[in-house]
Write an enzyme that holds these catalytic residues in place. Structure first.
Site, PDB file in Angstrom:
ATOM      1  CB  VAL A 177      -1.000   0.047   1.191  1.00 55.02           C
ATOM      2  CG1 VAL A 177      -2.041  -1.053   1.090  1.00 55.02           C
ATOM      3  CG2 VAL A 177      -0.278   0.024   2.532  1.00 55.02           C
ATOM      4  CG  ASN A 203      -6.163  -4.066   9.351  1.00 53.75           C
ATOM      5  OD1 ASN A 203      -6.266  -3.959  10.573  1.00 53.75           O
ATOM      6  ND2 ASN A 203      -5.506  -5.089   8.789  1.00 53.75           N
ATOM      7  CB  SER A 226      -2.742   2.528  17.406  1.00 50.94           C
ATOM      8  OG  SER A 226      -2.012   2.208  18.560  1.00 50.94           O
ATOM      9  CE1 TYR A 282       1.535   0.798  14.643  1.00 47.63           C
ATOM     10  CE2 TYR A 282       1.265   1.531  16.912  1.00 47.63           C
ATOM     11  CZ  TYR A 282       0.805   0.813  15.825  1.00 47.63           C
ATOM     12  OH  TYR A 282      -0.389   0.117  15.907  1.00 47.63           O
ATOM     13  CB  ALA A 307       4.917  10.229  14.085  1.00 55.45           C
ATOM     14  CE  LYS A 317      -1.431   2.277  13.314  1.00 54.29           C
ATOM     15  NZ  LYS A 317      -2.342   1.716  12.310  1.00 54.29           N
TER      16      LYS A 317
HETATM   17  P1  NAP Z   1      -0.513  -8.120  11.737  1.00 57.85           P
HETATM   18  O1  NAP Z   1      -1.068  -9.419  12.152  1.00 57.85           O
HETATM   19  O2  NAP Z   1       0.954  -7.964  11.662  1.00 57.85           O
HETATM   20  O3  NAP Z   1      -1.171  -7.754  10.322  1.00 57.85           O
HETATM   21  C1  NAP Z   1      -0.765  -6.631   9.581  1.00 57.85           C
HETATM   22  C2  NAP Z   1      -1.263  -6.786   8.162  1.00 57.85           C
HETATM   23  O4  NAP Z   1      -0.838  -5.631   7.407  1.00 57.85           O
HETATM   24  C3  NAP Z   1      -0.684  -8.012   7.465  1.00 57.85           C
HETATM   25  O5  NAP Z   1      -1.655  -8.605   6.640  1.00 57.85           O
HETATM   26  C4  NAP Z   1       0.439  -7.420   6.628  1.00 57.85           C
HETATM   27  O6  NAP Z   1       0.709  -8.259   5.526  1.00 57.85           O
HETATM   28  C5  NAP Z   1      -0.211  -6.090   6.223  1.00 57.85           C
HETATM   29  N1  NAP Z   1       0.748  -5.116   5.734  1.00 57.85           N
HETATM   30  C6  NAP Z   1       1.845  -4.634   6.357  1.00 57.85           C
HETATM   31  N2  NAP Z   1       2.509  -3.798   5.555  1.00 57.85           N
HETATM   32  C7  NAP Z   1       1.814  -3.742   4.384  1.00 57.85           C
HETATM   33  C8  NAP Z   1       2.005  -3.063   3.154  1.00 57.85           C
HETATM   34  N3  NAP Z   1       3.066  -2.269   2.943  1.00 57.85           N
HETATM   35  N4  NAP Z   1       1.085  -3.229   2.176  1.00 57.85           N
HETATM   36  C9  NAP Z   1       0.034  -4.039   2.368  1.00 57.85           C
HETATM   37  N5  NAP Z   1      -0.206  -4.718   3.494  1.00 57.85           N
HETATM   38  C10 NAP Z   1       0.690  -4.571   4.499  1.00 57.85           C
HETATM   39  O7  NAP Z   1      -1.006  -6.936  12.675  1.00 57.85           O
HETATM   40  P2  NAP Z   1      -2.424  -6.570  13.328  1.00 57.85           P
HETATM   41  O8  NAP Z   1      -2.203  -6.522  14.774  1.00 57.85           O
HETATM   42  O9  NAP Z   1      -3.514  -7.401  12.764  1.00 57.85           O
HETATM   43  O10 NAP Z   1      -2.542  -5.050  12.837  1.00 57.85           O
HETATM   44  C11 NAP Z   1      -3.605  -4.574  12.019  1.00 57.85           C
HETATM   45  C12 NAP Z   1      -3.764  -3.080  12.284  1.00 57.85           C
HETATM   46  O11 NAP Z   1      -4.161  -2.882  13.636  1.00 57.85           O
HETATM   47  C13 NAP Z   1      -2.489  -2.268  12.103  1.00 57.85           C
HETATM   48  O12 NAP Z   1      -2.786  -1.043  11.462  1.00 57.85           O
HETATM   49  C14 NAP Z   1      -2.022  -2.006  13.534  1.00 57.85           C
HETATM   50  O13 NAP Z   1      -1.256  -0.848  13.641  1.00 57.85           O
HETATM   51  C15 NAP Z   1      -3.358  -1.882  14.238  1.00 57.85           C
HETATM   52  N6  NAP Z   1      -3.270  -2.104  15.688  1.00 57.85           N
HETATM   53  C16 NAP Z   1      -2.946  -3.327  16.187  1.00 57.85           C
HETATM   54  C17 NAP Z   1      -2.882  -3.513  17.573  1.00 57.85           C
HETATM   55  C18 NAP Z   1      -2.549  -4.830  18.194  1.00 57.85           C
HETATM   56  O14 NAP Z   1      -2.444  -4.914  19.433  1.00 57.85           O
HETATM   57  N7  NAP Z   1      -2.393  -5.888  17.434  1.00 57.85           N
HETATM   58  C19 NAP Z   1      -3.130  -2.432  18.425  1.00 57.85           C
HETATM   59  C20 NAP Z   1      -3.455  -1.190  17.888  1.00 57.85           C
HETATM   60  C21 NAP Z   1      -3.536  -1.041  16.502  1.00 57.85           C
HETATM   61  P3  NAP Z   1       2.123  -8.295   4.756  1.00 57.85           P
HETATM   62  O15 NAP Z   1       3.206  -8.198   5.775  1.00 57.85           O
HETATM   63  O16 NAP Z   1       2.044  -9.584   4.041  1.00 57.85           O
HETATM   64  O17 NAP Z   1       2.089  -7.138   3.817  1.00 57.85           O
END
Ligand code: NAP
Length: 265
Positions: A65, A91, A144, A157, A159, A161
């Site tokens: 993305v 996401n 986040s 991260y 900055a 978010k």
């Molecule tokens: P995750 O399991 O690591 O999943 C992240 C997803 O984003 C993966 O599918 C990854 O796939 C994709 N991604 C990363 N870089 C990308 C790129 N350049 N282009 C396209 N896709 C990309 O993490 P998650 O915890 O589910 O996180 C999802 C969202 O929730 C994120 O925005 C994160 O900041 C937010 N969030 C998570 C938490 C938490 O506690 N887990 C808390 C607050 C916010 P690839 O690596 O294959 O591209």
């Protein structure tokens, strides 16, 4: 009939974690879903899972993305496959680099902003002309708590978010009265690959107190399952949330959990 029958949704970062759970739930609500991430095997696996449940046709797209040409190509593919775009879930996200700003790798810092902030803008920029023409659409940006809290060694991260949070508010003001709703979601601390990466950070980079905090949350069983934020995100896409626009929706607030049907435990 699901609440999103025949709608067309794009979920970035749909290959695992919160994005995967959201893609599955959107499909269960009747939507056609384009599942985007860089890892082709993961997006294909999610699309297969959707197909195995006999749900509407889904589309796997291997996309970074942060790359405008790839984003444009992906949205073109979605329009060719389904003819429209009704829902965008921004996401995709990464946590890295984890290190104090005084010695963090500059390119890694910039790439974090490229994905977490610029990627969300690119996706919105690519779908909005179609949504404006349709006079209908929903965008959910996955933000986040780090948008508001100071977490040392996470300057990129935090900055990114914070930027995403404010971008959401500006976009919502621009789209007032157009039929397009834009909101951000704080998904809570969720049991995903991202949390595993956080727990495996080096103490000399993240700091022992930060590490201890995230390891303890896991040990105490306080991480949310990805299905909880997925429910909140999908609820925001339905007409049940037609009154929600320009808001930041925090999963820990009881009002939102109640409206989205998320258990309090
Ligand atoms: P995750 O399991 O690591 O999943 C992240 C997803 O984003 C993966 O599918 C990854 O796939 C994709 N991604 C990363 N870089 C990308 C790129 N350049 N282009 C396209 N896709 C990309 O993490 P998650 O915890 O589910 O996180 C999802 C969202 O929730 C994120 O925005 C994160 O900041 C937010 N969030 C998570 C938490 C938490 O506690 N887990 C808390 C607050 C916010 P690839 O690596 O294959 O591209």
């Amino acid at each position: 009939m699901g609440r999103l029958s025949d709608r067309v949704a794009i979920v970035t970062g749909g290959g695992r974690g919160i994005g995967r759970a959201t893609a599955l739930l959107l499909a269960q609500e009747g939507a056609h879903v384009a599942v985007l991430a860089r890892s082709e095997d993961q997006v294909r696996a999610v699309v297969q899972e959707i197909g195995a449940q006999g749900l509407p046709r889904a589309l796997p797209l291997s996309v970074d993305v942060s790359q405008w040409d790839q984003v444009q190509e992906a949205v073109t593919r979605v329009l060719e496959a389904f003819g429209r775009v009704d829902i965008l879930i921004n996401n995709a996200g990464i946590i890295q680099p984890v290190a104090p700003a005084s010695r963090v790798d500059p390119q890694a810092w910039a790439y974090n902003i490229d994905i977490n902030l610029k990627g969300a803008f690119f996706m919105a920029r690519a779908v909005l002309p179609h949504m404006v023409e349709q006079k209908r659409g929903v965008i959910v940006n996955v933000s986040s708590g780090a948008a508001h809290h100071v977490i040392t060694s996470w300057s990129a991260y935090c900055a990114a978010k914070a930027g995403l949070y404010h971008f959401t508010r500006v976009l919502a003001a621009e789209l007032e009265g157009t039929g397009i709703r834009v909101n951000s979601v704080r998904p809570g601390v969720v049991d995903t690959e991202m949390q595993r990466i956080i727990r495996e950070s080096r103490p000399e980079d993240f700091g022992p107190a930060n590490l201890e905090r995230f390891r303890r949350l896991k040990e105490e069983g306080q991480l949310l399952p990805p299905e909880y934020p997925a429910r909140l995100i999908v609820w925001l896409c339905t007409d049940d949330a037609a009154d929600i626009h320009g808001r930041e929706v925090d999963i820990y607030e009881p009002e939102w959990r109640k409206r989205a049907g998320i258990p309090n435990t």
